[in-house]
Design an enzyme around this catalytic site. Structure first.
Site: not given
Length: 171
Positions: A10-11, A32, A34, A117-118, A121
């Site tokens: 988890d970033i 997501g 963001d 973007s995965t 997006y």
């Protein structure tokens, strides 16, 4: 390339100089990664993002990390994938290049990226991983003072795709 690390994590939990947010152009939160970053960082992140005037696709802007372990958040807006023939690869590469440039300009030494973007997006993960790794490795070669770039994958499948892309790279 020991300064490039691929992990499943988890970033929002990583203790690095900066995490990269796969943001939308408003920079005001979304779904997501963001949404997760905005929730973990707290309302102060949203307040600072409101002062930035948004962000264009491929560009990057930096804020404080607030309640995150990461000291900063670098926000970048990835391309919405259509078919790969409408500038998407170049725009995605610019996300990584510009995010790393912002990190270097601010004296940062450790950065963690998601696969930009995965998610919603729709960028194909295999293609996105190749572009991400190419840009990261190119940056690390040019910047020996930079300590580490982490690609934080949200699940095992994503980690395996990035690891495969790394194995198949020509460095």
């Amino acid at each position: 390339m020991e300064r490039l690390k691929i992990i499943e994590a988890d970033i929002t939990t990583l203790d690095v100089d900066a995490i990269v947010n796969a943001a939308n152009s408003s920079l005001l939160g979304g779904g997501g990664v963001d949404g997760a970053i905005h929730r973990a960082a707290g309302k102060e992140l949203l307040a600072e993002c409101r002062t930035l005037g948004g962000c264009k696709t491929g560009e990057a802007k930096i804020t404080k990390g607030y309640r995150l372990k990461a000291r900063h958040v670098i926000h970048t807006v990835g391309p919405v994938y259509s078919d790969g023939r409408h500038g998407e690869p170049e725009l995605l590469a610019a996300c990584y290049r510009n995010s790393l440039a912002v990190a270097a300009e601010n004296g940062l030494k450790t950065v963690a990226f998601p696969l930009v973007s995965t998610g919603v997006y729709g960028y194909p993960m295999e293609d996105a991983a190749r572009i991400a790794l190419r840009e990261i490795v190119t940056f690390l070669i040019k910047h020996p003072e930079f300590e580490q770039v982490i690609v934080a994958c949200f699940n095992r499948r994503a980690r395996e795709i990035v690891e495969d892309a790394k194995l198949n790279m020509e460095i």
